[in-house]
Design an enzyme around this catalytic site. Structure first.
Site, mmCIF file in Angstrom:
data_model
loop_
_atom_site.group_PDB
_atom_site.id
_atom_site.type_symbol
_atom_site.label_atom_id
_atom_site.label_comp_id
_atom_site.label_asym_id
_atom_site.label_seq_id
_atom_site.Cartn_x
_atom_site.Cartn_y
_atom_site.Cartn_z
ATOM 1 N N ASP A 165 26.400 -1.113 43.351
ATOM 2 C CA ASP A 165 25.276 -0.189 43.474
ATOM 3 C C ASP A 165 25.233 0.512 44.823
ATOM 4 O O ASP A 165 24.243 1.152 45.168
ATOM 5 C CB ASP A 165 23.955 -0.928 43.235
ATOM 6 C CG ASP A 165 23.784 -2.138 44.132
ATOM 7 O OD1 ASP A 165 24.772 -2.531 44.784
ATOM 8 O OD2 ASP A 165 22.680 -2.705 44.185
ATOM 9 N N GLU A 198 27.103 -14.985 50.069
ATOM 10 C CA GLU A 198 28.530 -14.905 50.403
ATOM 11 C C GLU A 198 28.779 -13.929 51.546
ATOM 12 O O GLU A 198 29.688 -14.120 52.366
ATOM 13 C CB GLU A 198 29.362 -14.541 49.170
ATOM 14 C CG GLU A 198 29.473 -13.062 48.840
ATOM 15 C CD GLU A 198 28.165 -12.468 48.336
ATOM 16 O OE1 GLU A 198 28.086 -11.228 48.269
ATOM 17 O OE2 GLU A 198 27.232 -13.219 48.007
ATOM 18 N N ASP A 199 27.956 -12.871 51.639
ATOM 19 C CA ASP A 199 28.111 -11.906 52.725
ATOM 20 C C ASP A 199 27.695 -12.508 54.065
ATOM 21 O O ASP A 199 28.307 -12.237 55.101
ATOM 22 C CB ASP A 199 27.320 -10.630 52.427
ATOM 23 C CG ASP A 199 25.891 -10.916 51.979
ATOM 24 O OD1 ASP A 199 25.526 -12.112 51.856
ATOM 25 O OD2 ASP A 199 25.138 -9.956 51.751
ATOM 26 N N ARG A 259 18.351 -16.841 51.181
ATOM 27 C CA ARG A 259 19.130 -16.407 52.327
ATOM 28 C C ARG A 259 18.657 -17.096 53.617
ATOM 29 O O ARG A 259 19.459 -17.373 54.518
ATOM 30 C CB ARG A 259 19.081 -14.885 52.444
ATOM 31 C CG ARG A 259 19.813 -14.206 51.279
ATOM 32 C CD ARG A 259 19.628 -12.724 51.244
ATOM 33 N NE ARG A 259 20.546 -11.990 52.114
ATOM 34 C CZ ARG A 259 21.822 -11.752 51.832
ATOM 35 N NH1 ARG A 259 22.364 -12.225 50.717
ATOM 36 N NH2 ARG A 259 22.568 -11.054 52.656
#
Length: 742
Positions: free
Chosen positions: A551, A637-638, A697
């Site tokens: 996106d 994961e980032d 997060r």
């Protein structure tokens, strides 16, 4: 007539020489046997430590004192037969690679905190296996760290306990850790049991007893040494010139009698109480007053006037003399403080000497030349001092700041011996980011690692591979992924586009994808998990990887500019969406924020460039527990990739031109998410749609920081924009014109 006489004389002389040679017989011309030679061979001149003395004195006691410990070891090689090729079974490593097995703890056996930290470091590493059948190396669960019989940590009957182990096999393929050996008065290096063919990872090991390329010298560390992470070095900035208040300092015990007393007893000769401050105290031990000498009272009084940390942090050089044993706690303390160690411990095999070039970080002195030390350190040029100091910080943070790093360095050294074709070079060990972050299995060529581009004077390739992470099915040609594909494909630097299909639906037909000028490869994600986006796919041939969420909204101009910036910072993450971390003092934990500020510490991999080596490092270096957590949450994961890259580089990522279109929101704010859910109720929505996304997060930040043992993220306020960006000049004068309109 005179010419004839000269020729006649020369001829007569030649005949006489020939007759003389043959009359002596063949016995004088044969090569004498070793026993016949009255003058044995001289010592090899190539060994700088072997004394050059007459042949007839080489068997004397004085010669044996002066010869180097390393040469003594070589001369007595019969006592040190073990080498990797003679005492190690390589076949155990060929089946399952380099795996390490730790024996299960036996009932009633007590283990010190330090040894438990060692075992925990092994068990949390990528080398660990719980199956002894898969192991290449074995580590005891019997505490062997302290073999001083007077110590409360001493384990009794260790010899019998080890011999009863089913897998012991005379120590073959075993690794034994030891910090202290021997006891009063001689403190020998005997462990009190037969190590057999086991390798020894030992502190304070002498060069004479050290078996090269078999044993490993480790540093002496205290019980308070952190298990993971550890504090950074104390060198916050470089002062030019790099001089401090003191030139040379030391503060420690003085031994009045016994082994190790000579050097410290002589330090007062070079102490001047000004810039050379060497302080000792006799006040230690129960009966120190019985042995006190005339200097004790004065030394003790002066000793108490100085603060050790203040001296340590304000001195250019730190003296590291031997104690009762060859090693000293002062060694690691000096490294961390960026105080260049001056070693005074003859015969000590320095920690990790097999891989570390200590001449780049320390001054190696000689106990017999103590009086020359002040003039020697004063003569070192300021440029050299700065280089030595910087190297102390690198070595401290790379190999010594925690028990885990000491253990992992030990295991990596052994793995390099086992897998010699993939062993690290000296450059890999002695330059940033260090051997633990440089995995030679990735490549044998230094030019394939982004850290070594400046050293080799090479540049990264001029093309990149785009990897688009797709999690939703294709239902409309107006979906953002199609626009993204076209925009990226138009970049002059794009070599190919890989679409990583992590959607529950089958792979779309080839004709569903738009026609582009570069190859578009669609591959199915491994197990449909988040970590699969960072796998080292063979399809990625370029140095640069452009990681994209499906996106993401990017123009071709933005892609070109970002890649141009990355080429100047190939070891870092370079991209658009930035985030930051902070310490929440109320909750006493790390926080995560996406607020628009001038400060950031992460660039999310939804629109960012990074080097392909980090895919390999993410897959091979990080533990399965962290990757499993990422996969279960389908999140973070980032963040984990940012933690990894910052831990490697010790630097922040690079944020480029502000782009407010990219927001951490659900895809429905860009495209109506309900259209996708209507066509497939089971398809995975954008991960931003999860209401727990932000809380997850936050949790990830603290889990990752716990594993790394520290917070590796680094804050930055630097943003790189195109030249003339937003300047009031004609748009025709600007190279990246489209960015102006965004």
């Amino acid at each position: 007539m005179q010419a004839k006489k000269r020729y006649l004389i020369l001829f007569s002389a030649g005949v006489c020489l020939i007759l003389l040679f043959y009359l002596q017989g063949p016995a004088s011309r044969r090569t004498p046997n070793r026993g016949d030679d009255p003058h044995p061979h001289w010592p090899h001149f190539s060994d700088p430590l072997r004394a050059f003395i007459p042949w007839d004195q080489t068997e004397t006691e004085d010669y044996n004192v002066r010869v180097s410990p390393r040469h003594k070891r070589d001369d007595n090689s019969g006592a040190y037969k073990c080498r990797m090729d003679s005492c190690f079974d390589f076949s155990l490593c060929r089946r399952n690679g380099f795996k390490v097995y730790v024996y299960p703890q036996q009932k009633g056996e007590k283990i010190s905190e330090s040894y438990q930290n060692i075992l925990s470091s092994i068990e949390s590493s990528r080398f660990y296996t719980s199956d002894p059948g898969q192991a290449c190396l074995f580590v005891l669960n019997l505490d062997t760290l302290d073999r001083d019989q007077l110590s409360p940590q001493y384990v009794h009957n260790l010899k019998t306990k080890i011999q009863n182990l089913n897998l012991w096999n005379n120590g073959r393929n075993h690794l034994i850790f030891n910090l202290y050996s021997g006891t009063w008065p001689d403190y020998t290096e005997d462990l009190g049991f037969d190590i057999g063919q086991a390798m020894l990872a030992k502190a304070s090991i002498s060069t004479e007893n050290f078996r090269p390329n078999f044993d490993i010298s480790i540093p002496l560390f205290s019980k308070d040494h952190p298990r993971t992470g550890g504090e950074r070095g104390y060198l916050k900035y470089n002062t030019i010139p790099p001089f401090r208040k003191y030139v040379l300092v030391f503060k420690g015990k003085r031994y009045l009698t016994g082994i190790g007393s000579d050097t410290r007893n002589a330090l007062y000769h070079i102490h001047n109480a000004e810039d050379v401050v060497l302080l000792t105290t006799c006040k230690h031990g129960k009966d120190w007053q019985k042995h006190k000498d005339a200097r004790c009272d004065k030394d003790n009084a002066e000793y108490d006037r100085y603060d050790y940390k203040e001296m340590l942090h304000n001195s250019t050089f730190c003296l590291v003399p031997r104690g009762r044993r060859l090693g000293s706690f002062r060694f690691l303390e000096a490294l961390q403080a960026a105080c260049v160690p001056v070693m005074l411990s003859n015969g000590w095999e320095l920690p990790f000497s097999e891989i570390i070039d200590w001449h780049t970080a320390a001054v190696i002195g000689d106990e017999r030349l103590l009086l020359q030390i002040p003039s020697t350190v004063r003569s070192i040029h300021q440029d050299r001092i700065l280089s030595l100091r910087q190297q102390t910080q690198f070595l401290w943070e790379a190999y010594f700041s925690s028990v885990e790093k000491i253990v992992l360095t030990t295991l990596e050294i052994i793995q390099d011996r086992v897998l010699q074709h993939n062993a690290r070079s000296t450059l890999m060990w002695n330059r940033l980011p260090g051997g633990l972050f440089t995995l030679p299995q990735f490549s044998s060529y230094l030019g394939d690692f982004p850290f070594f581009y400046p050293v080799l004077s090479v540049k990264p390739q001029q093309k990149f591979t785009a990897v688009i992470h797709a999690v939703t099915p294709l239902v409309s040609q107006s979906q953002p992924i199609f626009k993204l594909l076209v925009a990226v494909a138009k970049s002059q630097y794009c070599a190919q586009i890989i679409v990583l299909w992590n959607c529950d639906k089958p792979l779309p037909a080839k004709h569903r994808w738009p026609a582009t000028s570069v190859p578009v490869i669609v591959i199915e994600g491994e197990s449909k998990v988040m970590s699969s986006r960072f796998l080292p796919y063979d399809n990625i041939k370029t140095d640069a990887v452009l990681s994209l969420d499906e996106d993401t909204v990017l123009s071709t101009t933005e892609v070109d500019f970002a890649f141009t910036v990355w080429q100047s910072f190939p070891e870092r993450i370079v991209g658009y969406p930035a985030r930051s971390h902070f310490w929440d003092s109320n909750k006493e934990r790390w926080g995560y924020t996406s607020k628009w500020t001038n400060d950031y510490s992460m660039v999310l991999t939804g629109a960012a460039f990074y080097h392909r080596y980090y895919n390999y490092l993410y897959t091979q270096y990080l533990p399965g527990s962290l990757k499993s957590m990422v996969d279960q949450l389908s999140n973070c994961e980032d963040i984990l990739m940012n933690f990894l890259v910052s831990a490697v580089t010790k630097m922040p990522p690079i944020k480029i031109t502000q782009k407010k279109q990219y927001k951490e929101t659900m895809m429905g704010q860009v495209q109506n998410l309900t259209n996708f859910l209507f066509h497939s109720q089971t398809s995975r929505a954008s991960r931003w749609a999860d209401p727990d996304h932000f809380a997850q997060r936050q949790m990830c930040m603290n889990k990752f920081a716990s594993w790394f043992g520290t917070m590796p993220l680094v804050h930055s306020q630097m943003r790189l924009d195109p030249v003339l960006f937003k300047d009031q000049v004609s748009i025709l004068r600007k190279k990246y014109r489209d960015i102006e309109r965004l």
